[in-house]
Design a protein around this motif. Structure first.
Motif, short mmCIF file in Angstrom:
data_model
loop_
_atom_site.label_atom_id
_atom_site.label_comp_id
_atom_site.label_asym_id
_atom_site.label_seq_id
_atom_site.Cartn_x
_atom_site.Cartn_y
_atom_site.Cartn_z
N GLU A 1 8.60 1.19 -10.45
CA GLU A 1 8.49 1.79 -11.67
C GLU A 1 7.42 2.75 -11.84
OE1 GLU A 1 9.42 -0.42 -15.58
OE2 GLU A 1 9.54 -2.10 -14.14
N GLY A 2 7.68 4.18 -12.18
CA GLY A 2 6.46 4.68 -12.42
C GLY A 2 5.86 5.09 -13.73
N ASN A 3 5.23 5.88 -14.27
CA ASN A 3 4.72 6.07 -15.70
C ASN A 3 5.73 6.48 -16.59
OD1 ASN A 3 2.23 5.69 -14.37
ND2 ASN A 3 1.23 7.64 -14.48
N TYR A 4 6.73 7.16 -15.86
CA TYR A 4 7.74 7.54 -17.10
C TYR A 4 9.23 7.01 -16.83
CZ TYR A 4 4.00 11.07 -16.74
OH TYR A 4 2.90 11.83 -16.55
N GLN A 5 9.39 6.32 -15.64
CA GLN A 5 10.71 5.80 -15.46
C GLN A 5 10.72 5.09 -13.96
OE1 GLN A 5 11.92 9.89 -15.06
NE2 GLN A 5 13.35 9.45 -13.42
N TYR A 6 11.98 4.72 -13.82
CA TYR A 6 12.29 3.81 -12.61
C TYR A 6 12.37 4.94 -11.52
CZ TYR A 6 13.57 -0.66 -14.53
OH TYR A 6 13.54 -1.88 -15.20
N VAL A 7 11.84 4.49 -10.34
CA VAL A 7 12.06 5.77 -9.29
C VAL A 7 13.13 5.51 -8.62
CG1 VAL A 7 10.88 6.22 -7.10
CG2 VAL A 7 9.63 5.21 -8.90
N PHE B 1 9.86 3.45 4.29
CA PHE B 1 10.08 4.19 3.33
C PHE B 1 8.94 5.29 3.04
CE2 PHE B 1 9.60 0.35 1.04
CZ PHE B 1 8.32 0.76 0.48
N CYS B 2 7.70 4.85 3.85
CA CYS B 2 6.51 5.60 3.81
C CYS B 2 6.59 6.94 4.24
CB CYS B 2 5.25 4.94 4.29
SG CYS B 2 3.82 5.60 4.05
N PRO B 3 6.39 7.91 3.57
CA PRO B 3 6.33 9.40 4.18
C PRO B 3 5.29 9.70 5.29
CG PRO B 3 6.22 9.49 1.73
CD PRO B 3 6.12 7.99 2.39
N ASN C 1 0.94 -1.18 0.16
CA ASN C 1 0.18 -0.14 0.12
C ASN C 1 0.76 1.30 -0.21
OD1 ASN C 1 -2.70 -1.03 0.12
ND2 ASN C 1 -2.46 -1.80 2.13
N SER C 2 1.75 1.20 0.67
CA SER C 2 2.92 2.25 0.53
C SER C 2 3.47 2.58 -0.89
CB SER C 2 4.11 2.00 1.46
OG SER C 2 3.75 1.84 3.04
N ARG D 1 1.91 6.88 -6.89
CA ARG D 1 0.96 7.94 -7.27
C ARG D 1 1.53 9.44 -7.07
NH1 ARG D 1 -3.90 9.01 -3.02
NH2 ARG D 1 -2.21 10.23 -2.28
N GLU D 2 2.28 9.46 -6.05
CA GLU D 2 2.84 10.97 -5.81
C GLU D 2 4.05 11.05 -6.76
OE1 GLU D 2 1.58 13.12 -2.60
OE2 GLU D 2 0.29 11.92 -3.91
N THR D 3 4.79 10.06 -6.99
CA THR D 3 5.99 10.41 -7.94
C THR D 3 5.62 10.42 -9.35
OG1 THR D 3 6.55 7.85 -7.92
CG2 THR D 3 7.55 9.00 -6.33
N ASN D 4 4.50 9.94 -9.78
CA ASN D 4 4.15 10.17 -11.17
C ASN D 4 3.58 11.62 -11.24
OD1 ASN D 4 4.38 7.52 -11.87
ND2 ASN D 4 2.50 6.90 -11.24
N LEU D 5 3.48 12.36 -10.00
CA LEU D 5 2.86 13.75 -10.03
C LEU D 5 4.13 14.49 -9.88
CD1 LEU D 5 -0.35 13.46 -8.21
CD2 LEU D 5 -0.25 13.89 -10.80
N ARG D 6 5.34 13.84 -10.02
CA ARG D 6 6.55 14.61 -9.67
C ARG D 6 6.83 15.13 -8.36
NH1 ARG D 6 9.10 12.66 -14.02
NH2 ARG D 6 8.06 13.36 -15.97
N LYS D 7 6.31 14.45 -7.40
CA LYS D 7 6.49 14.71 -6.09
C LYS D 7 7.12 13.66 -5.49
CE LYS D 7 1.61 16.64 -5.29
NZ LYS D 7 0.47 16.62 -4.65
N LEU D 8 7.95 14.25 -4.21
CA LEU D 8 8.76 13.27 -3.32
C LEU D 8 10.09 13.11 -3.86
CD1 LEU D 8 6.22 10.73 -2.18
CD2 LEU D 8 7.05 12.62 -0.89
N TRP D 9 10.53 13.49 -5.17
CA TRP D 9 11.62 12.97 -5.74
C TRP D 9 13.03 13.62 -4.77
CZ3 TRP D 9 12.64 9.56 -9.33
CH2 TRP D 9 11.57 8.99 -9.95
N ALA D 10 12.69 14.58 -4.29
CA ALA D 10 13.86 15.33 -3.33
C ALA D 10 13.77 14.76 -1.94
CB ALA D 10 13.89 16.82 -3.42
#
Length: 240
Positions: free
Chosen positions: A94-100, A196-198, A36-37, A43-52
């Motif tokens: 893996e996200g919609n665009y690339q590996y996380v 690793f869950c925020p 679930n995490s 969902r968040e990384t696909n929205l370009r969040k959490l990468w930092a």
């Protein structure tokens, strides 16, 4: 951040039926928490969040590489030599665009630091090889759970990524001298590692996990019977 064991305890405390049932192991609950995490994080990384967010990613500080022919990972026939990790990596999300993946870095043997490498697909790199240009950039890609680098002279790399599986000690401490690893590190239970869950997603993760466990391990009655009676009421008719 909370450890996985703490999140397991939180799930058990939400419902008495989960806290007293011995058939539902901590490992089973932890697996559902992880699933679930990952669902919410992707969902968040696909929205370009959490990468930092550094706490999201697990770092393997030293992966050893060896030289291989490029034909090992594709059908392209060429004398080109590249580098490949000696060990397979655990599955990377893996996200919609690339590996996380937050980053892959070459390691300078003298200083312990290196440069960040660029991600590329093997097909794109083959197209680059066919062009009459000088290739100064260093790239990486992943095929069959191996990490490949275009620079065959790189001997070690560091990777920070969102791994969907537990990282075996042989991989987590690959390339490190045995004297640098304590018994406590080597024997640490995966449940005692930080999740690793925020923090802001923990409540949703716990709710999703509880719902899934209850629906999987217990046959809960419908809220209403055919007669409109509360099926979960103490005085509900038998079989409702």
């Amino acid at each position: 951040m909370a450890t996985l064991r703490k999140l397991v305890s939180d799930v058990r405390s939400v419902h008495k039926i989960l806290s007293t049932d011995s058939l539902i192991t901590d490992r089973a609950i932890a697996s559902e928490i992880r699933n679930n995490s990952l669902l919410l994080i992707k969902r968040e990384t696909n929205l370009r969040k959490l990468w930092a967010t550094d706490t999201l990613f697990t770092t393997i500080p030293c992966l050893e590489l060896e030289q291989v022919s490029i034909t090992e990972c594709c059908d392209f026939v060429d004398d080109c030599t590249i580098a490949r990790t000696k060990l397979k990596l655990p599955r990377i999300s893996e996200g919609n665009y690339q590996y996380v993946i937050q980053g892959v870095y070459s390691i300078n043997a003298m200083s312990g630091v290196g440069k960040k490498l660029k991600e590329i697909t093997i097909n794109r790199y083959i197209n680059l090889l066919k062009l009459p240009v000088i290739k100064n950039e260093s790239y990486y890609w992943i095929v069959n759970d191996y990490l490949y680098l275009t620079d065959p002279l790189v001997q070690k790399v560091r990777i920070a990524a969102l791994f969907e599986e537990d990282i075996p000690n042989e991989v987590r401490y690959s390339g490190k001298c045995s004297e640098d690893i304590t018994n406590e590190e080597w024997c640490l239970n995966p449940l005692d590692r930080e999740s690793f869950c925020p923090g802001y997603l923990e409540k949703q993760v716990l709710e999703l996990t509880s719902q899934k466990l209850l629906s999987t391990y217990f046959r809960l009655k419908d809220d209403l019977t055919e007669n409109g009676i509360d099926g979960q009421a103490p005085n509900a008719p038998a079989g409702s």
